[in-house]
Scaffold this motif. Structure first.
Motif, short mmCIF file in Angstrom:
data_model
loop_
_atom_site.label_atom_id
_atom_site.label_comp_id
_atom_site.label_asym_id
_atom_site.label_seq_id
_atom_site.Cartn_x
_atom_site.Cartn_y
_atom_site.Cartn_z
N PHE A 64 0.84 -1.19 0.00
CA PHE A 64 0.00 0.00 0.00
C PHE A 64 0.88 1.25 0.00
O PHE A 64 2.05 1.21 0.34
CB PHE A 64 -1.00 0.00 1.16
CG PHE A 64 -0.40 0.06 2.55
CD1 PHE A 64 -0.28 1.25 3.22
CD2 PHE A 64 -0.01 -1.11 3.18
CE1 PHE A 64 0.24 1.30 4.51
CE2 PHE A 64 0.50 -1.08 4.47
CZ PHE A 64 0.64 0.13 5.14
N VAL A 65 0.29 2.35 -0.45
CA VAL A 65 0.96 3.64 -0.52
C VAL A 65 0.36 4.52 0.58
O VAL A 65 -0.86 4.60 0.72
CB VAL A 65 0.76 4.31 -1.90
CG1 VAL A 65 1.47 5.65 -1.96
CG2 VAL A 65 1.23 3.39 -3.02
N TYR A 66 1.25 5.17 1.34
CA TYR A 66 0.79 5.99 2.46
C TYR A 66 1.64 7.24 2.59
O TYR A 66 2.69 7.36 1.99
CB TYR A 66 0.83 5.19 3.77
CG TYR A 66 2.22 4.91 4.28
CD1 TYR A 66 2.81 5.73 5.23
CD2 TYR A 66 2.96 3.84 3.79
CE1 TYR A 66 4.09 5.49 5.70
CE2 TYR A 66 4.24 3.58 4.26
CZ TYR A 66 4.80 4.41 5.21
OH TYR A 66 6.07 4.18 5.66
N MET A 67 1.15 8.17 3.40
CA MET A 67 1.90 9.38 3.69
C MET A 67 1.67 9.77 5.15
O MET A 67 0.55 9.65 5.65
CB MET A 67 1.49 10.53 2.79
CG MET A 67 2.39 11.75 2.94
SD MET A 67 2.12 12.98 1.65
CE MET A 67 0.83 13.93 2.38
N VAL A 68 2.72 10.21 5.81
CA VAL A 68 2.64 10.68 7.19
C VAL A 68 2.63 12.20 7.18
O VAL A 68 3.48 12.82 6.55
CB VAL A 68 3.84 10.17 8.02
CG1 VAL A 68 3.83 10.75 9.42
CG2 VAL A 68 3.85 8.65 8.06
N THR A 69 1.66 12.79 7.86
CA THR A 69 1.55 14.24 7.98
C THR A 69 1.66 14.58 9.47
O THR A 69 0.66 14.55 10.20
CB THR A 69 0.22 14.75 7.39
OG1 THR A 69 0.09 14.27 6.06
CG2 THR A 69 0.17 16.27 7.40
N PRO A 70 2.88 14.87 9.95
CA PRO A 70 3.09 15.11 11.38
C PRO A 70 2.23 16.22 11.97
O PRO A 70 1.71 16.09 13.07
CB PRO A 70 4.57 15.45 11.48
CG PRO A 70 5.19 14.80 10.29
CD PRO A 70 4.15 14.91 9.22
N ARG A 71 2.05 17.33 11.25
CA ARG A 71 1.29 18.46 11.80
C ARG A 71 -0.15 18.07 12.12
O ARG A 71 -0.76 18.62 13.02
CB ARG A 71 1.31 19.64 10.84
CG ARG A 71 2.65 20.37 10.83
CD ARG A 71 2.66 21.53 9.86
NE ARG A 71 2.50 21.13 8.47
CZ ARG A 71 3.47 20.61 7.72
NH1 ARG A 71 4.67 20.43 8.22
NH2 ARG A 71 3.26 20.29 6.48
N SER A 72 -0.68 17.12 11.37
CA SER A 72 -2.05 16.64 11.61
C SER A 72 -2.08 15.36 12.43
O SER A 72 -3.16 14.84 12.72
CB SER A 72 -2.75 16.38 10.27
OG SER A 72 -2.83 17.56 9.52
N GLU A 73 -0.91 14.85 12.78
CA GLU A 73 -0.77 13.57 13.48
C GLU A 73 -1.60 12.51 12.77
O GLU A 73 -2.43 11.81 13.37
CB GLU A 73 -1.16 13.71 14.95
CG GLU A 73 -0.20 14.62 15.70
CD GLU A 73 -0.46 14.70 17.19
OE1 GLU A 73 -1.55 14.31 17.65
OE2 GLU A 73 0.45 15.14 17.91
N LEU A 74 -1.34 12.38 11.47
CA LEU A 74 -2.17 11.55 10.61
C LEU A 74 -1.33 10.76 9.62
O LEU A 74 -0.39 11.30 9.01
CB LEU A 74 -3.15 12.44 9.85
CG LEU A 74 -4.08 11.78 8.85
CD1 LEU A 74 -5.05 10.84 9.56
CD2 LEU A 74 -4.83 12.85 8.07
N LEU A 75 -1.68 9.50 9.44
CA LEU A 75 -1.13 8.66 8.38
C LEU A 75 -2.29 8.37 7.44
O LEU A 75 -3.34 7.91 7.88
CB LEU A 75 -0.57 7.35 8.94
CG LEU A 75 0.02 6.40 7.92
CD1 LEU A 75 1.27 5.74 8.48
CD2 LEU A 75 -0.97 5.35 7.48
N THR A 76 -2.14 8.71 6.17
CA THR A 76 -3.20 8.46 5.19
C THR A 76 -2.76 7.37 4.24
O THR A 76 -1.61 7.34 3.79
CB THR A 76 -3.57 9.72 4.40
OG1 THR A 76 -2.38 10.33 3.90
CG2 THR A 76 -4.30 10.72 5.26
N ILE A 77 -3.68 6.47 3.94
CA ILE A 77 -3.45 5.40 2.98
C ILE A 77 -4.13 5.80 1.68
O ILE A 77 -5.35 6.00 1.65
CB ILE A 77 -4.00 4.05 3.50
CG1 ILE A 77 -3.27 3.67 4.78
CG2 ILE A 77 -3.85 2.96 2.43
CD1 ILE A 77 -3.83 2.43 5.46
#
Length: 86
Positions: A64-77
């Protein structure tokens, strides 16, 4: 704020039709990646650098492809790709 992961834009769009066993592996790995991101980015909302961009995670049955966005404390797939072979 609490670290979490989610499908982007939603689970049906990203993972619809994928085998349940494969999705269980994706979600298990997403949980592990969230825990790692939480430790790496202790002060997520105060993060000032650029996001790391898209990454790939390989699990049993595909990737799977994902991204971590630290400012939002979020990992999106963003994409799940089950292995087409049995």
């Amino acid at each position: 704020m609490t670290w979490r992961w989610e499908y982007e834009p939603d689970e049906g769009t990203v993972a619809g039709g994928a085998p349940a066993g494969f999705l269980a592996e994706v979600e298990k790995m997403a949980d592990e990646l969230v825990r790692a991101a939480e430790v790496l980015h202790l002060h997520g909302p105060g993060y000032q650098d650029a996001d790391e961009g898209a990454k790939y995670a390989f699990v049993a049955g595909g990737f799977f492809v994902y991204m971590v966005t630290p400012r939002s404390e979020l990992l999106t797939i963003w994409q799940v790709t089950p292995n087409p072979l049995p």
